[in-house]
Design a protein around this motif. Structure first.
Motif, mmCIF file in Angstrom:
data_model
loop_
_atom_site.group_PDB
_atom_site.id
_atom_site.type_symbol
_atom_site.label_atom_id
_atom_site.label_comp_id
_atom_site.label_asym_id
_atom_site.label_seq_id
_atom_site.Cartn_x
_atom_site.Cartn_y
_atom_site.Cartn_z
ATOM 1 N N LEU A 118 -8.611 33.777 131.497
ATOM 2 C CA LEU A 118 -8.415 34.381 129.942
ATOM 3 C C LEU A 118 -8.035 33.055 129.249
ATOM 4 N N LEU A 119 -8.892 32.691 128.116
ATOM 5 C CA LEU A 119 -8.605 31.739 127.089
ATOM 6 C C LEU A 119 -8.132 32.320 125.978
ATOM 7 N N THR A 120 -6.884 31.915 125.460
ATOM 8 C CA THR A 120 -6.003 32.228 124.266
ATOM 9 C C THR A 120 -5.436 31.283 123.715
ATOM 10 N N TYR A 121 -4.952 31.496 122.456
ATOM 11 C CA TYR A 121 -4.198 30.504 121.540
ATOM 12 C C TYR A 121 -3.255 31.231 121.030
ATOM 13 N N LEU A 122 -1.815 30.664 121.394
ATOM 14 C CA LEU A 122 -0.464 31.084 121.129
ATOM 15 C C LEU A 122 0.148 30.330 120.019
ATOM 16 N N ASP A 128 25.200 25.338 114.004
ATOM 17 C CA ASP A 128 26.018 26.188 114.896
ATOM 18 C C ASP A 128 25.593 25.781 116.548
ATOM 19 N N GLY A 129 24.560 25.018 116.663
ATOM 20 C CA GLY A 129 24.107 24.576 117.995
ATOM 21 C C GLY A 129 22.712 25.125 118.555
ATOM 22 N N ARG A 130 22.146 26.016 117.392
ATOM 23 C CA ARG A 130 20.985 26.360 117.895
ATOM 24 C C ARG A 130 19.923 25.763 117.678
ATOM 25 N N VAL A 131 18.939 25.622 118.759
ATOM 26 C CA VAL A 131 17.775 24.788 118.790
ATOM 27 C C VAL A 131 16.634 25.692 118.617
ATOM 28 N N HIS A 132 15.616 25.377 117.739
ATOM 29 C CA HIS A 132 14.258 26.159 117.452
ATOM 30 C C HIS A 132 13.381 25.252 117.961
ATOM 31 N N ASP A 133 12.338 25.449 118.928
ATOM 32 C CA ASP A 133 11.186 24.787 119.297
ATOM 33 C C ASP A 133 9.999 25.645 119.107
ATOM 34 N N ALA A 134 9.191 25.244 118.411
ATOM 35 C CA ALA A 134 7.797 25.972 117.982
ATOM 36 C C ALA A 134 6.644 25.017 118.242
ATOM 37 N N SER A 135 5.643 25.528 118.783
ATOM 38 C CA SER A 135 4.482 24.655 119.190
ATOM 39 C C SER A 135 3.357 25.612 119.440
ATOM 40 N N PRO A 136 2.149 25.129 119.229
ATOM 41 C CA PRO A 136 0.924 25.816 119.711
ATOM 42 C C PRO A 136 0.800 25.717 121.090
ATOM 43 N N ILE A 137 -0.169 26.370 121.816
ATOM 44 C CA ILE A 137 -0.428 26.295 123.111
ATOM 45 C C ILE A 137 -1.650 26.938 123.477
ATOM 46 N N ARG A 138 -2.781 26.176 123.800
ATOM 47 C CA ARG A 138 -3.962 26.729 124.034
ATOM 48 C C ARG A 138 -3.892 26.943 125.771
ATOM 49 N N VAL A 139 -3.890 28.569 125.927
ATOM 50 C CA VAL A 139 -3.519 29.047 127.346
ATOM 51 C C VAL A 139 -4.980 29.251 127.986
ATOM 52 N N VAL A 140 -5.031 28.585 129.329
ATOM 53 C CA VAL A 140 -5.933 28.964 130.316
ATOM 54 C C VAL A 140 -5.605 29.701 131.399
ATOM 55 N N MET A 186 -0.077 35.845 119.134
ATOM 56 C CA MET A 186 -1.353 35.628 119.810
ATOM 57 C C MET A 186 -2.522 35.350 118.438
ATOM 58 N N TYR A 187 -2.674 33.882 118.154
ATOM 59 C CA TYR A 187 -3.606 33.688 117.143
ATOM 60 C C TYR A 187 -5.244 33.732 117.378
ATOM 61 N N THR A 247 -7.698 35.347 113.773
ATOM 62 C CA THR A 247 -8.661 34.893 112.875
ATOM 63 C C THR A 247 -9.818 35.074 113.669
ATOM 64 N N THR A 248 -10.112 35.099 115.129
ATOM 65 C CA THR A 248 -11.257 34.895 115.920
ATOM 66 C C THR A 248 -11.516 36.597 116.069
ATOM 67 N N MET A 249 -12.886 36.883 115.779
ATOM 68 C CA MET A 249 -13.335 38.072 115.657
ATOM 69 C C MET A 249 -14.727 38.106 116.600
ATOM 70 N N GLY A 250 -14.433 37.657 117.820
ATOM 71 C CA GLY A 250 -15.585 37.323 118.666
ATOM 72 C C GLY A 250 -15.774 38.428 119.559
ATOM 73 N N GLU A 251 -15.952 38.346 120.909
ATOM 74 C CA GLU A 251 -16.568 39.121 121.877
ATOM 75 C C GLU A 251 -15.206 40.074 122.302
ATOM 76 N N TRP A 252 -13.877 39.747 122.177
ATOM 77 C CA TRP A 252 -12.911 40.330 122.549
ATOM 78 C C TRP A 252 -11.804 40.749 121.482
ATOM 79 N N GLU A 253 -11.350 42.055 121.724
ATOM 80 C CA GLU A 253 -10.526 42.659 120.645
ATOM 81 C C GLU A 253 -9.046 43.134 121.225
ATOM 82 N N LEU A 254 -8.119 42.488 120.657
ATOM 83 C CA LEU A 254 -6.664 42.804 121.229
ATOM 84 C C LEU A 254 -6.359 44.314 121.128
ATOM 85 N N LEU A 255 -6.149 45.044 121.962
ATOM 86 C CA LEU A 255 -5.548 46.419 121.973
ATOM 87 C C LEU A 255 -4.050 46.523 122.011
ATOM 88 N N ASP A 256 -3.374 45.994 122.859
ATOM 89 C CA ASP A 256 -2.055 46.154 122.800
ATOM 90 C C ASP A 256 -1.381 44.803 123.776
#
Length: 904
Positions: A89-93, A150-162, A76-77, A213-222
């Motif tokens: 809830l608006l997050t960026y992953l 060995d056939g493994r596929v790695h997919d990495a991408s950002p996502i703005r979750v609403v 969670m970026y 990087t965001t230090m706004g209104e909300w703080e991640l606890l767990d």
């Protein structure tokens, strides 16, 4: 999750040659395809992988009974915010997916590398979505994935979750929210795709906190996680659920909201120290309420709004406003007692005992004794006795000094003036009423794959697909002729209609725009139909179902008639194709649909909006629609899975099947669902109606302010100013529509009209009280209409004329009285002639004449002329009449609002 813009590569005509190559290379049905490179270079490796790219349409397993395990992790970026009104809830992953492609394996030494990055569209990508996702992913698109030797596929991408989140903001701004993110395949069952946690939740939390990087209104606890359970056979959607726990940073809300509110309420508390006898405390409090009302209205956009609960801070602000209004009403009553108690009847005995004796001792204000009043009456009694006994000259000695007699006469006049001033201050009854003044009493996916299908026997036989082996490539090869027919309706005979079963689950009500007349919802839509070109033997092909890209099949052109924008929900690229030819197509839709709103009873309104499903082009002879399950099941399932608990509540769902002529001698079919939603009105009552009622009640009680001593017009003008600001700021909160005016707008307009009427009436009354002495007598018709008829109606009968006042009204009579008294006092000195030239005596006589004139002027000012008294009484009757109309309007309005609220 595959981005919306991504496409999957189709099968080329050379697929037969590719399959022949596989038959040569595959030594066993369950082994991977060995890639051989001509040289250890990247172009050679890309050339060797070309046959693999042709298989991107199917799940990369040699046997369809083999499960694909997708490993998931994310960081969670940033926490971008929480939308309390939309319950979002608006997050960026940064998300990472890992899975095995059984079609790929090569020797790193032979090919020169153990991995290569290739475009995502060349591979099969799992349809992993976040169930709570409510909008389009606007994060940057990453077009590549990593493929390992060995056939493994790695997919990495950002996502703005609403994502939707059931928020509990009762303790705002000290609230902690627990939101869920459910990762699952939208269409694949657990027997096909199993989701595995690649990194434990504790490490995800630790990495997210270090990278955030965001230090706004909300703080991640767990961040915690748990895995869903299902049956052994895997006939369920596998889910991996993450619980994201965030806490609001409350410092700014405390500084900007709570502390200013406490300051204002403290000022109102200290205003009790202002003496109401000498300071216009009511105007002070009215200005304070005006400021507090503007503060609340400006702050209204900062406060959260949710339908299932009222934040405690809203209750606190409402109680503060209620205390201010109560203290203002108490001040109005005190001012009325201080200034008008002289005309009141004596204090009732029960009031004297309860207030003066019991409550008085409770607040350390015991009842005053009556000694002062007795003392004030004593000089008047002595003066009366002296008048009865005759002039002092007749009873005293003949040698008494005449100066002493003049001093006694001056003493009598001064005592009379003192008595009149004391009577103006109040009698014993008035003092008891005034003594009551200081006694201040302050005042909240279960997925659904149950499809009911109407089975019809086709008049013609289907195309039987024959598989050379029971594996995936063989089945894909057999389906190639079907894919080439995806442009036509899948029936052997064009006269045979295609039966489409429709169902949906209403996952969330995102809002309703009254001005645009638009309803925003989020649904999970399911469609099922039969493709007569498809049929295979599950034992021969190794599976009874296969997931393939939607674009390879014919899909009915099903639309929602009321849809007003494009679908911004996450894109799901796959559909299920079964061995009997049935196709199951499921995908989410963010519906922005038009709705004819009736907001006459806002905020107690219930809206009935329609969602009309129909084929945009096909008529009933070509495509027939039906519902896959009952409406009751759709309603119950929607209420069960709905995550948004915002302003609107789902209360009903009905369906209507409509067949209409299409204008070309054919019939047009439509299935229309009626979604009934009800507005949760509690917050509108707390934020709009109650403050308005407070202000109108203050204006009602302002009639108790005596216009003789208090500037009531300025008080009412300040109140109207506050109410006008209230209406202007509240205008954006009120709905706007062209076909009707909400009842609340009528109520607020009438309140403003009454306030303006009372202000104009106050101006007239003040004019009558202060300038009636110079008016001509009251006309006879006005005297009959107002004094006799309306006066008795409002229990203010006309006062009887006082003969003594008539005498005092005449200035000539007053002047004659003064000189007669002076002449009577001057006879004795003229007879004896002993002190004619005494200058001291002459000064005393002149002083006595001035005191007599002052006394008569005080009497005239207190009493006034008969004409002035009648004009004053006209003003009092008009004041009382408007006061009664005010009470009637407020009573009818309150009863009407309560009835509408209860019925809604």
């Amino acid at each position: 999750m595959t981005p919306k813009g991504a496409t999957l590569k189709g099968l080329p005509p050379s697929v037969m040659a590719t399959v022949v190559m596989f038959l040569i290379l595959i030594p066993a049905a369950d082994s991977a395809i060995q890639i051989n490179c001509s040289e250890p270079s990247q172009p050679s490796l890309l050339e060797a992988l070309a046959p693999i790219f042709n298989l991107s349409a199917i799940r990369p397993v040699m046997n369809l009974t083999t499960r694909t395990n997708v490993n998931i992790s994310f960081i969670m970026y940033g926490i971008l915010g929480v939308d309390e009104k939309g319950q979002l809830l608006l997050t960026y992953l940064w998300q990472h997916f890992w899975w095995m492609n059984e079609f790929v394996r090569w020797d790193p030494t032979q090919c020169g590398s153990d991995k290569i990055s290739l475009p995502r569209k060349k591979f099969w990508v799992p349809d992993i979505v976040i169930n709570e996702f409510m909008d389009e992913n606007t994060a940057p698109f990453v077009p590549y994935v990593y493929l390992y030797s060995d056939g493994r596929v790695h997919d990495a991408s950002p996502i703005r979750v609403v994502s939707s989140c059931n928020l509990d903001i009762y303790t705002f701004p000290f609230d902690i929210q627990n939101c869920t993110m459910t990762f699952n395949s939208y269409i694949h069952l657990a027997k096909d795709i199993m989701i595995v946690l690649d990194r434990d939740a504790e490490n995800i939390t630790k990495l997210s906190k270090s990278w955030m990087t965001t230090m706004g209104e909300w703080e991640l606890l767990d961040i915690t996680s748990h895995h869903s359970d299902g049956d052994i056979e895997g006939n369920y959607i596998d889910e991996l659920v993450f619980h994201v726990i965030v806490r609001r940073r409350a410092t700014l809300y405390v500084v900007n909201l709570l502390i200013p509110s406490c300051f204002l309420i403290t000022v109102d508390l200290f205003s009790f120290m202002l003496p109401p006898q000498t300071v216009d405390r009511s105007s002070f409090k009215m200005t304070l309420i005006l400021g507090y009302t503007v503060f609340l209205l400006i702050m209204n956009d900062l406060l959260p709004i949710t339908g299932n609960t009222i934040p405690l801070i809203n209750v606190f602000f409402s109680l503060c406003l209620a205390l201010m209004v109560t203290s203002l009403l108490e001040t109005v009553l005190i001012t009325n007692l201080l200034c008008g108690s002289a005309d009141f009847s004596p204090v009732p005995r029960w009031v004297r005992v309860f207030v003066l004796e019991i409550l008085g001792r409770l607040v350390c204000l015991p009842q005053k004794t009556k000694e002062k009043s007795t003392f004030c009456m004593k000089p008047y009694a002595e003066a009366t006795q002296q008048k009865a006994d005759g002039p002092p000259e007749e009873k005293g000695t003949a040698l008494e000094d005449k100066a002493l007699q003049e001093l006694r006469s001056l003493g009598r006049d001064l005592q009379a003036i003192r008595l009149q001033v004391q009577q103006q201050e109040g009698s014993q009854s008035s003092q008891e009423w005034i003594q009551r003044c200081p006694l201040k009493l302050k005042p909240s996916k279960v997925l659904f794959i149950f499809i009911s299908v109407l089975m019809h026997v086709a008049p013609c036989s289907s195309i039987m697909q024959n598989c050379s082996r029971p594996d995936t490539p063989s089945l894909l090869e057999a389906l190639q002729p079907v894919f080439k027919l995806n442009e036509i309706r899948p029936t052997m005979n064009m006269s045979t209609p295609t039966n489409v079963s429709i169902g949906f689950v209403l996952f969330g009500i995102l809002g309703l725009d009254e001005k645009a007349q638009v309803l925003k919802t989020y649904i999970w839509q399911d469609m099922r139909w039969r493709n007569e070109f498809v049929e295979w033997d599950p034992e021969q092909c190794g599976s009874s179902a296969i997931t393939i890209p939607r674009k390879l099949l014919w899909v009915p052109d099903m639309v929602i008639n009321e849809f007003m924008e494009k679908n911004s929900a996450p894109f799901v690229p796959y559909s299920y194709l079964y061995s009997n030819g049935f196709v199951l197509d499921s995908h989410p839709i963010r519906v922005i649909s038009s709705c004819r709103l009736d907001i006459y009873t806002f905020p107690f309104d219930v809206q009935n909006c329609s969602l009309s499903f129909n084929s945009y082009l096909h008529r009933k002879a070509a495509l027939q629609m039906d519902i896959s399950t009952s409406v009751e099941d759709i309603l119950n399932q929607s209420k069960k899975v709905m995550t948004t608990m915002g302003e609107w509540e789902l209360i009903g769902l009905t369906v209507q099947r409509i067949t209409l002529p299409a204008g070309d001698d054919e019939l047009y079919q439509e299935i229309r669902f009626f979604v009934t939603v009800r507005r949760r009105a509690t917050l509108y009552v707390v934020n709009l109606l109650i403050p308005s009622c407070f202000l109108i009640t203050v204006d009602l009680f302002s009639f108790l302010l005596p216009p003789q001593t208090v500037d009531r017009s300025m008080f009412k003008m300040t109140l109207i100013l506050g109410y006008t600001v209230f209406l202007l700021i509240m205008n954006d909160l009120l709905p706007t529509t062209g076909n009707t005016i909400p009842l609340i707008n009528v109520f607020l307009g009438l309140c403003l009209a009454l306030m303006v009427s009372s202000l104009m009436e106050t101006i007239i009354v003040t004019n009558l009280l202060c300038g009636s002495a110079h008016y001509s007598p009251v006309p006879r018709w006005l005297r009959v209409l107002v004094l006799q008829i309306l006066g008795r109606l409002v229990r203010l009968p006309p006062k009887p004329r006082d003969l003594e006042d008539t005498v005092i009204q005449n200035p000539a009579t007053q002047e004659m009285k003064v000189f007669s008294v002076v002449a009577a006092d001057s006879e004795a000195p003229k007879q004896k002639g002993q002190l004619n030239n005494d200058k001291a005596l002459q000064e005393l006589r002149s002083l006595g004449m001035d005191l007599q004139a002052i006394r008569l002027q005080v009497q005239q000012q207190q009493g006034g002329s008969q004409s002035s008294q009648e004009w004053i009484q006209v003003g009092s009757i008009i004041d009382r009449l408007l006061f009664g109309l005010y009470i009637l309007f407020i009573s009818v309005s309150f009863v009407t609002m309560i009835i509408i609220w209860v019925k809604s």
